[in-house]
Design an enzyme around this catalytic site. Structure first.
Site, PDB file in Angstrom:
ATOM      1  N   CYS A  11       0.845  -1.198   0.000  1.00  0.00           N
ATOM      2  CA  CYS A  11       0.000   0.000   0.000  1.00  0.00           C
ATOM      3  C   CYS A  11       0.877   1.243   0.000  1.00  0.00           C
ATOM      4  CB  CYS A  11      -0.928  -0.001   1.203  1.00  0.00           C
ATOM      5  SG  CYS A  11      -0.055   0.217   2.782  1.00  0.00           S
ATOM      6  N   CYS A  14       3.484   1.620   2.696  1.00  0.00           N
ATOM      7  CA  CYS A  14       4.734   0.867   2.456  1.00  0.00           C
ATOM      8  C   CYS A  14       5.696   1.692   1.609  1.00  0.00           C
ATOM      9  CB  CYS A  14       4.432  -0.449   1.752  1.00  0.00           C
ATOM     10  SG  CYS A  14       3.359  -1.567   2.659  1.00  0.00           S
ATOM     11  N   ASP A 435       9.046  28.070 -32.366  1.00  0.00           N
ATOM     12  CA  ASP A 435       9.909  28.705 -33.349  1.00  0.00           C
ATOM     13  C   ASP A 435       9.300  28.525 -34.731  1.00  0.00           C
ATOM     14  OD1 ASP A 435      12.130  29.981 -34.367  1.00  0.00           O
ATOM     15  OD2 ASP A 435      13.221  28.118 -34.660  1.00  0.00           O
ATOM     16  N   ASP A 633      13.572  22.293 -31.625  1.00  0.00           N
ATOM     17  CA  ASP A 633      14.271  21.100 -32.110  1.00  0.00           C
ATOM     18  C   ASP A 633      15.126  20.445 -31.038  1.00  0.00           C
ATOM     19  OD1 ASP A 633      16.431  22.784 -31.860  1.00  0.00           O
ATOM     20  OD2 ASP A 633      16.753  23.034 -34.012  1.00  0.00           O
ATOM     21  N   ASP A 637      17.248  25.390 -29.712  1.00  0.00           N
ATOM     22  CA  ASP A 637      16.304  26.077 -28.825  1.00  0.00           C
ATOM     23  C   ASP A 637      16.472  25.649 -27.371  1.00  0.00           C
ATOM     24  OD1 ASP A 637      15.005  27.339 -31.055  1.00  0.00           O
ATOM     25  OD2 ASP A 637      14.088  25.407 -31.495  1.00  0.00           O
TER      26      ASP A 637
END
Length: 840
Positions: A11, A14, A435, A633, A637
């Site tokens: 759970c 844990c 861009d 790209d 950038d």
């Protein structure tokens, strides 16, 4: 970052315990534990043995993940766990049905029993005890894990179940001894009263119903990784390689880099490589989401897992094993599943204290009911109901199941999310900045218009132009040559070819003098501009580059060239706007050129005249107006992608390791962008639904189980509480699976704005202390030449902007300091043009 497999978690409590134990180790900078995948990622300077020891000390097991191929679905652990649970469930149900027949069927409805039980209450109670004990032994895992966690002071869901079942069984066992005593004293009334207040069936029912829930949860969790399993299964286990001149079938992981492997029609490609012989069409939909096959011929790369459809291929192996694109994609999806989204922080905080708090509430419930006069049986039933209805699992699974399903759907459609946070942030995006070059446009010039003059036709003009331009390596020359190739024109031989810097090209074609370049030069007439200039005006205003051509001194026409927008750009941007996204285009072009492209594509806002290093600032400014995702790209950038809340690399192909991007779009299709945002929004909504269900379930269920509403006649049997707990996690996981039904494209097209509706922002740079320098440069023929010169000059330290004009052979430079003539000359000449000096 090291990846570990963690065992023994059941759970959210844990996973929170394991995460805290490892995070507290010296040298650990980050630790994330996934309950869904039973995995853990650890960053920092710490030895694996130390990490494993910390996990084991917390009461769980851990091991470093081994070979990717073995770890990812090949061992069938999930399937085996489901089989074990099903076996436990069916055996438990067998004993439970008999127990329910004895305890409820006979006592409540008078169903017949064997003679040795029918009139013997102690025998009936003893039979119930033995049947309940059998169910407890079958489900002993709840007790070993639950009490083990309690011993390590990290109680979890198993602890709640174990305490609830033990309390019910222990109370009933004490009652059984009381019954034996009452039988000895001949008190038949007390014997039957005790018999009707035993909870053996509740103990067995709690364990069986929780096992039902665990089985359903395990099955549903397995479904969340279906997309990932599909990727793994698509990778062939064997490959056919050529060794010593013969074809040999070997395991795919044994293919060596540089070896030649063959792929026949209908076979999957086993490793990444490059085609050396043969032609075929390959289905790459498993990587890109594109249904149309891609043509492959010598020199073109192929990827593992893609399907060869039509022809025979021989390929050279270049990436094998965990280095293949599909293996990296699988790892990316797995890594995303081990990270946590910010939205899950509240659930994590609650999970850490949830079980101890529930145990405290159960103890208080028992005490309060005993104090106000409730019977021991009633008080115990309320406390047990509190223990077994509480569900920390739903809290722990609410986020990771949605992340796993969403990441898998994305991977199947060529959309790769590196982290859970990126999947969440893209769903919150309100502004998309992109861009222009290579994102909205194709990134390379193409012929858009051919205008003929003085009796020439298009075929004649284009044949002469392409024949002449094929001698040049200029980008515009390639555009003309490609146009001729598309029309399948036969080019002519050129003799006496020469290039005149700053003017154009000339040569003899079929005995005719063909010239291409500036109008006045090719016509050899100063009045040509007056006669033909107006023809080019509409194209120049649209931001296109115009090339003029003459034949023996007579102007035969002009060819307009431009970087065209992608065919799907308008539709893709329309989809973004239908999602309420504001679309911003960032470009270094002037406002007129940028506005023309923006109007055609349907962009809302244009930020024009942006310097190469100005994209990051533009994104920073936009971030003040909303949540920004920057599309580029992934290389040029990078600063802007890092600055945005979400950086998106588009057209990355199989290069999924773009460092600066949070999201990688494998193909070059802009519509993948709207699909990614739409998917992110659906995942975010799904997480919110799951968290709402997990919290509201416990908020309502715990008071109801504690008997808060008993005075209104509403009580909760422990068995009903166990049933509710068993279904809560299943509901959360099943809700996440609904994501598989979501459409990734909204499909509503928004009309492109009119030109006067496009908001164009011209970036104004600070002019204080700026210096203006004008230099003469020859050899420029078009806007692309201008771009080359500008790029070279702007690399000089201190230069803020360079604006070249090929018509005037002039470059205007804005700088923060005085730039020396030698620096300017070197930059211009390195770009391939002639420096004529600084203008006085």
């Amino acid at each position: 970052m090291e990846q570990y497999k963690v065992t023994g978690m059941s759970c959210a409590a844990c996973s929170a315990r394991v995460e805290k134990a490892v995070s507290d180790l010296p040298g650990v900078t980050s630790c994330t534990v996934s309950l869904l995948t039973n995995s853990m990622s650890v960053e920092g300077d710490v030895k694996p043995d130390t990490v494993i020891a910390a996990v084991e000390k917390a009461g769980y097991g851990a091991a470093l993940k081994g070979d990717a191929r073995q770890d990812r679905g090949g061992d069938g652990n999930e399937g085996r766990e489901l089989v074990v649970l099903l076996r436990r469930l069916f055996v438990s149900l067998g004993f439970l049905l008999v127990l329910m027949y004895v305890s409820m069927g006979h006592l409540m409805w008078g169903w017949p029993l064997p003679a040795f039980l029918a009139d013997n209450p102690v025998a009936i109670a003893t039979t119930e005890m033995l049947l309940a004990l059998a169910v407890m032994i079958i489900n002993q895992k709840f007790f070993t894990k639950g009490f083990g966690a309690l011993w390590h002071r990290s109680p979890n869901m198993d602890t709640l179940v174990a305490l609830g079942a033990t309390a019910a069984f222990g109370f009933s066992l004490v009652s059984l001894f009381r019954m034996i005593g009452a039988t000895g004293s001949g008190d038949a009334v007390q014997v039957h009263e005790i018999l009707h207040n035993l909870y053996f069936e509740s103990a067995a029912m709690i364990l069986t119903l929780i096992t039902v829930g665990k089985t359903l949860e395990e099955y549903a969790k397995g479904r969340t990784t279906d997309a990932l399993k599909h990727l793994i299964q698509m990778t062939p286990k064997t490959a056919t390689v050529i060794r010593e001149g013969r074809e040999t079938v070997v395991p795919a992981e044994e293919v060596r880099i540089g070896e030649t492997f063959v792929v026949r029609p209908g076979e999957a490609i086993p490793v990444d490589g490059t085609v050396t012989d043969g032609d075929s069409a390959v289905d790459e939909s498993i990587l890109t989401g594109e249904s149309l096959p891609v043509d492959k011929s010598p020199g073109i790369p192929v990827s593992a897992g893609t399907m060869n459809q039509s022809g025979y291929l021989e390929c050279r192996a270049e990436k094998v094993g965990s280095d293949t694109a599909i293996a990296r994609i699988v790892k990316l999806v797995e890594d995303a599943a081990t990270t946590k989204a910010p939205i899950a922080k509240t659930a994590d905080r609650v999970s850490r204290i949830f079980v101890p708090v529930v145990m405290g509430i159960a103890a208080i419930t028992f005490a309060v009911w005993m104090i106000i006069g409730g019977s021991a049986g009633f008080s115990l039933a309320r406390a047990v109901s509190v223990l077994v209805i509480s569900c920390p699992c739903a809290l722990g699974l609410a986020t990771p199941v949605a992340i796993m399903v969403g990441s898998g759907i994305g991977a199947r459609n060529g959309i790769l999310f590196k982290t859970a946070a990126s999947l969440e942030s893209i769903g919150r995006t309100t502004i998309i900045a992109m861009d222009k070059t290579g994102t909205i446009t194709k990134g390379h010039p193409a012929v858009t218009d051919i205008i003929t003059l003085n009796g020439a036709d298009e075929t004649e003009l284009l044949t002469y132009a392409a024949s002449l331009e094929k001698k040049s390596e200029h980008p515009l020359a390639k555009a003309v040559a490609d146009s001729a190739s598309d029309r399948q024109l036969n080019l002519l031989d050129v003799t006496e070819f020469s290039a005149v810097p700053g003017s154009g090209l000339t040569g003899l074609v079929n005995g005719c003098r063909i010239c291409g370049g500036k109008l006045q030069w090719i016509a050899g007439d100063s009045l040509a501009e007056e006669r033909y200039g107006k023809v080019a005006e509409p194209f120049l205003q649209a931001g296109k580059t115009v090339m003029w051509f003459s034949k023996d001194g007579d102007v035969i026409g002009m060819i307009a060239v431009a970087d065209m927008i992608k065919p799907d750009a308008g539709e893709a941007i329309g989809e973004l706007k239908s999602l309420g996204i504001r679309v911003v285009m960032i470009t270094g072009d002037n406002e007129k050129t940028a506005g023309s492209i923006a109007q055609e594509a349907g962009v809302d806002t244009v930020i024009a005249n942006v310097l190469p290093d100005g994209k990051e600032k533009a994104v920073r400014d936009l971030s003040e107006e909303g949540i920004v995702a920057m599309v580029g790209d992934g290389v040029n950038d990078a600063p802007a992608l890092k600055r945005a809340q979400t950086g998106i690399a588009i057209g990355a192909g199989t290069d999924v390791a773009v460092d600066s991007a949070d999201v990688v779009l494998v193909n070059d299709d802009l519509k993948s962008l709207s699909a990614a945002i739409y998917l992110g929004r659906n995942v975010l909504l799904n997480i919110r639904e799951n968290l709402f269900w997990a919290f509201i379930y416990n908020i309502i269920g715990i008071p109801l189980a504690a008997g808060v509403f008993v005075f209104a006649g509403i009580t909760l049997n422990p068995m009903i509480g166990a049933a509710a707990m068993s279904l809560s996690s299943f509901c959360v996981v099943t809700n996440a699976l609904r994501l598989n039904l979501a459409r990734l494209h909204p499909g509503r097209r928004v009309k492109a704005p009119k030109e006067d509706e496009v908001n164009i922002i011209q970036k104004e740079e600070e002019k204080t202390t700026m210096k203006t320098i004008e230099i003469k440069v020859s050899g420029m023929m078009c806007h692309h030449c201008e771009a080359h010169v500008n790029k070279a000059i702007e690399k000089i330290p201190g230069v803020k902007e360079s604006s070249a004009d090929h018509e005037k052979n002039l470059v205007v430079i804005t700088a923060e300091r005085d730039i020396g003539e030698d620096e300017l000359k070197q930059a211009v000449e390195e770009s391939g043009y002639t420096f004529e000096g600084i203008k006085a």
